[in-house]
Motif scaffolding. Structure first.
Motif, short mmCIF file in Angstrom:
data_model
loop_
_atom_site.label_atom_id
_atom_site.label_comp_id
_atom_site.label_asym_id
_atom_site.label_seq_id
_atom_site.Cartn_x
_atom_site.Cartn_y
_atom_site.Cartn_z
N GLN A 283 11.17 41.78 22.73
CA GLN A 283 12.59 41.99 22.45
C GLN A 283 12.78 42.78 21.15
O GLN A 283 13.61 43.68 21.08
CB GLN A 283 13.33 40.66 22.38
N ARG B 107 20.29 36.17 17.23
CA ARG B 107 20.41 36.10 18.69
C ARG B 107 21.87 35.88 19.09
O ARG B 107 22.59 35.13 18.44
CB ARG B 107 19.58 34.97 19.26
N GLU C 282 20.45 34.33 24.36
CA GLU C 282 18.99 34.50 24.35
C GLU C 282 18.55 35.88 23.89
O GLU C 282 17.37 36.13 23.67
CB GLU C 282 18.43 34.24 25.76
N GLU C 283 19.51 36.80 23.74
CA GLU C 283 19.19 38.19 23.40
C GLU C 283 19.04 38.39 21.90
O GLU C 283 19.90 38.02 21.11
CB GLU C 283 20.30 39.12 23.91
N HIS D 147 21.57 45.86 16.68
CA HIS D 147 21.93 46.55 17.91
C HIS D 147 23.19 47.39 17.67
O HIS D 147 24.13 46.91 17.05
CB HIS D 147 22.18 45.54 19.03
#
Length: 169
Positions: free
Chosen positions: A19, A63, A66-67, A90
């Motif tokens: 990830q 997070r 879950e990302e 992100h």
């Protein structure tokens, strides 16, 4: 946002490493474009190298569910310099304070126990949003190093405030 973002120590497992690698690849595209260089280390770093960083230093992740939506890494050397690197958020999560929260969290983590005397990080000279974030959090430029015609690296630092990162037992 419906969910809140949580910040924690990254698990030293393959899923977390994957990830982080994917997020890192996404986040550094704009840096590569800014400097006209797609061979920068964050875009060529291997999964095994990220796994090793998870084992060796402090790696925090943010997070959303879950990302993994943000990450930062840091180490403290024998002289007490805490080096912070690869602060990534992100693109859809940027400009909401998450980078600052993560920077503060890694400072707390690296400052635990009084081993860190100063924090140090670096950015490219054209990465104005990064430089602005670091200045906002008390970092000042201490060095510049011209790498090539496209890139000058700016190193910034700040001293650890006395008692600011000491945790109670």
């Amino acid at each position: 946002m419906g969910m809140s973002v949580t910040i924690s120590e990254a698990a030293a497992d393959g899923r977390t490493a994957e990830q982080i690698l994917k997020l890192q690849y996404l986040c550094y595209q704009s840096e590569a474009e800014l400097y006209g260089d797609y061979s920068i280390e964050p875009l060529t770093q291997s999964l095994d190298s990220i796994k090793a960083e998870l084992e060796a230093g402090s790696v925090l992740v943010a997070r959303l569910g879950e990302e993994v939506v943000a990450s930062v890494r840091g180490t403290v050397d024998a002289a007490g310099t805490a080096r912070i690197g690869k602060l990534i958020v992100h693109p859809r999560m940027q400009r909401h304070g998450l980078g600052g929260r993560l920077l503060h969290a890694i400072e707390l983590r690296l400052g635990e126990g009084g081993s860190a005397k100063r924090f140090e990080l670096f950015s490219g000279h054209r990465s104005e949003s990064n430089l602005q974030l670091y200045r906002k959090h008390g970092y000042t430029p201490v060095d510049t190093r011209r790498v090539d015609d496209r890139l000058t690296v700016v190193t910034l630092s700040k001293d650890v405030e006395a008692g600011a990162y000491v945790t109670s037992a």
